[in-house]
Design an enzyme around this catalytic site. Structure first.
Site, PDB file in Angstrom:
ATOM      1  N   GLU A   1     -15.882 -69.243 -51.191  1.00  0.00           N
ATOM      2  CA  GLU A   1     -15.466 -69.826 -49.902  1.00  0.00           C
ATOM      3  C   GLU A   1     -16.076 -69.066 -48.724  1.00  0.00           C
ATOM      4  O   GLU A   1     -15.366 -68.482 -47.893  1.00  0.00           O
ATOM      5  CB  GLU A   1     -13.937 -69.849 -49.810  1.00  0.00           C
ATOM      6  CG  GLU A   1     -13.319 -70.721 -50.891  1.00  0.00           C
ATOM      7  CD  GLU A   1     -11.816 -70.902 -50.772  1.00  0.00           C
ATOM      8  OE1 GLU A   1     -11.174 -70.021 -50.189  1.00  0.00           O
ATOM      9  OE2 GLU A   1     -11.295 -71.912 -51.256  1.00  0.00           O
TER      10      GLU A   1
ATOM     11  N   GLU B   1     -12.203 -74.853 -58.047  1.00  0.00           N
ATOM     12  CA  GLU B   1     -10.792 -74.577 -57.762  1.00  0.00           C
ATOM     13  C   GLU B   1     -10.121 -75.887 -57.390  1.00  0.00           C
ATOM     14  O   GLU B   1     -10.636 -76.629 -56.548  1.00  0.00           O
ATOM     15  CB  GLU B   1     -10.619 -73.622 -56.576  1.00  0.00           C
ATOM     16  CG  GLU B   1     -10.904 -72.185 -56.872  1.00  0.00           C
ATOM     17  CD  GLU B   1     -10.520 -71.265 -55.711  1.00  0.00           C
ATOM     18  OE1 GLU B   1      -9.541 -71.573 -54.992  1.00  0.00           O
ATOM     19  OE2 GLU B   1     -11.210 -70.257 -55.539  1.00  0.00           O
TER      20      GLU B   1
HETATM   21  C1  BG6 Z   1      -8.678 -70.460 -52.482  1.00  0.00           C
HETATM   22  C2  BG6 Z   1      -9.042 -69.053 -52.893  1.00  0.00           C
HETATM   23  O1  BG6 Z   1      -8.889 -70.623 -51.143  1.00  0.00           O
HETATM   24  O2  BG6 Z   1      -7.358 -70.853 -52.619  1.00  0.00           O
HETATM   25  C3  BG6 Z   1      -8.176 -68.487 -53.987  1.00  0.00           C
HETATM   26  O3  BG6 Z   1     -10.391 -68.982 -53.280  1.00  0.00           O
HETATM   27  C4  BG6 Z   1      -6.732 -68.821 -53.691  1.00  0.00           C
HETATM   28  O4  BG6 Z   1      -8.411 -67.099 -54.081  1.00  0.00           O
HETATM   29  C5  BG6 Z   1      -6.571 -70.332 -53.681  1.00  0.00           C
HETATM   30  O5  BG6 Z   1      -5.814 -68.221 -54.551  1.00  0.00           O
HETATM   31  C6  BG6 Z   1      -5.159 -70.814 -53.465  1.00  0.00           C
HETATM   32  O6  BG6 Z   1      -4.636 -70.231 -52.299  1.00  0.00           O
HETATM   33  P1  BG6 Z   1      -3.255 -69.457 -52.333  1.00  0.00           P
HETATM   34  O7  BG6 Z   1      -3.110 -68.888 -50.971  1.00  0.00           O
HETATM   35  O8  BG6 Z   1      -2.238 -70.475 -52.655  1.00  0.00           O
HETATM   36  O9  BG6 Z   1      -3.388 -68.422 -53.387  1.00  0.00           O
END
Ligand code: BG6
Length: 488
Positions: free
Chosen positions: A193, A387
């Protein structure tokens, strides 16, 4: 009606994703140095709209953090103890049928301060063992080289990526990885990101805006970003040279934004947000800064210092594929009174057509299809969703976790992926986020769970850390076994 291909292609890479700083723990073991993530404190009273403060630190925070080696207040130091439990975790993932697993390499295990003359051999060994264990289970590693875990020392000494010297330190770290793991790892991502540098500059790039000269904070963040772009292109080149058949990807937070109404002002506001989001992949996939962004920076008085050769490096060493995270969509409006709700370290206008998670993230499977179509149409490069997932609280009842809400989320998103592929999008694979519950990046909570595998630990670090299969574990196992044919 057109006929839909019922299954994903045979070579579709179904997978799992975690990051070192959110999972490994063992933050000061076997020579590892402190990273920026190790300085982030858990705050029990969270204002979800104030995401910047969750991931920001002051000088005082940093000195407090290292007065004691205690990890209770700093959840990313303990993670879910993947460092010691990875064999058990990989066995569970293999049981689910996982074909590819995204992990990151903690820079501070290899170079504890970022500037040692030689890499730390214990750190190198750990990842070699990890990748060998993956291969034993026929799980392909997908490795992120920078995922919110740069050496804290580089942040303190140089204000992170603001200083060009950090490029050299990163290139050395990456080359140590290519030299050591080139035979085990084919798929690489440079910066997780990369766009997040604007939303949380400390965790993404070790930048503390308060260290900038008055009025220079934004300028410094853009300069740090430029250094990351250049570093990414250099290591893409080095990986291509050293690792035969390697595939190197960039990684974007896909923040697809809709206009709140069809009023041209709202449409223009949404367009601006989407162009801002494309800026990063324009540089990394197309090889140059988009002219509209350059003009906007000029109008804002921001000038990026480029050294001779930078433009050529960006142009010559673009990525092989484009990877991205997708959790939610956003909406934009010019109406000052439009209600804004939190998303992934960002605020957006509330979309009346979409439900939201407990953390306010708006659930939008069709937005995933829109994102896939737009990205593929713009870049004509293979895509990889690295993701995606649903952060929710889970309850264990009689040793079981019935997470039908999570299954519903994935089912709807997989259907949209399949539809996008049917319409011609080239999608290499999919790694669900936090496949094993881990520490949240944004809030440092444990209770915000994404996994198919439950981890017994609470926000304060209490628990046995034992692993438990959720209902979604069995569901994802079936999806993979049927190549996406059975989403029921
Ligand atoms: C992404 C990141 O933006 O979102 C991850 O690359 C992160 O590291 C994921 O864990 C989910 O976000 P959060 O804040 O719910 O953990």
């Amino acid at each position: 009606m057109t006929k839909m291909n019922p299954v994903f292609p045979d070579n579709f890479l179904w997978g799992a994703a975690i990051a070192a700083n959110q999972a490994e723990g063992a933050w000061n073991v076997a020579g590892k140095g402190p990273s920026v993530a190790d300085a982030i404190e858990y705050k029990s009273h969270l204002d979800l709209k104030d995401y910047e403060s969750h991931m920001a630190v002051s000088d005082q925070n940093i000195s407090d953090a290292f007065l004691s080696l205690n990890n209770e207040r700093y959840p990313k130091r303990r993670g879910i103890d993947f460092y010691h439990r990875y064999k058990e975790d990989l066995a569970l993932l293999a049981e689910m049928g996982i074909k590819i697993m995204r992990v990151s390499i903690a820079w501070t295990r290899i170079f504890p301060t970022g500037e040692e003359a030689e890499p730390n051999s214990a750190g190198l060994q750990f990842y070699e063992d990890l990748f060998n264990e993956m291969r034993k289970h026929r799980i392909e590693p997908l490795v992120t080289l920078s995922h919110y875990e740069m050496p804290l020392k580089l942040s303190e000494k140089y204000n992170g990526w603001v200083d060009r010297k950090v490029i050299d330190a990163f290139v050395r770290f990456c080359n140590s990885c290519f030299d050591r793991y080139g035979k085990l790892v084919r798929y690489w991502l440079t910066f997780n990101e990369i766009d997040s540098i604007h939303r949380h500059p400390f965790t993404t790039a070790g930048i503390r805006k308060e260290k900038s000269a008055p009025g220079q904070a934004e300028q410094d963040v853009y300069q740090g970003l430029h250094h990351q772009f250049v570093a990414s292109a250099i290591v893409t080149r080095d990986c291509h040279t050293k690792v035969p058949d390697s595939q190197v990807g960039c990684m974007l937070t896909k923040l697809t934004t809709y206009p709140r109404t069809c009023h041209p002002d709202d449409v223009q506001a949404a367009l601006k947000k989407n162009l801002e989001n494309y800026f990063y992949t324009d540089v990394q996939v197309l090889g140059s800064y988009p002219p509209l962004i350059l003009r906007e920076l000029e109008l804002r008085g921001i000038s990026i210092e480029m050294q001779p050769g930078d433009r050529e490096i960006l142009q010559q060493h673009t990525v092989d594929f484009l990877s991205f995270s997708y959790y939610m969509s956003l909406t934009e409006s010019t109406q000052p009174d439009a209600e804004r709700i939190p998303g992934n370290t960002v605020l957006g206008v509330k979309n009346p057509y979409l439900p939201a998670s407990e953390w306010g993230w708006q659930i939008d499977p069709v937005g995933l299809k829109i994102s896939l179509l737009e990205l593929y149409d713009r870049y004509r490069k293979p895509l990889f969703i690295v993701e995606n997932g649903f952060g929710a609280k889970d309850t264990v009842v009689d040793g079981k976790i019935c997470d039908s809400y999570r299954i519903d989320y994935f089912r709807a998103h997989f259907a949209q992926m399949r539809a996008a592929m049917h319409e011609g999008v080239e999608l290499l694979g999919y790694t669900s986020w936090g496949t094993i519950d881990l520490i949240s990046a944004g809030t440092s909570q444990m209770s915000k769970r994404y996994g198919f595998i439950y981890v017994d630990q609470d926000d304060e670090g209490n628990g046995t850390l034992s692993r438990l299969r959720k209902d979604s574990f069995h569901w994802y196992q079936k999806v993979i076994a049927t190549q996406g044919g059975d989403l029921g």
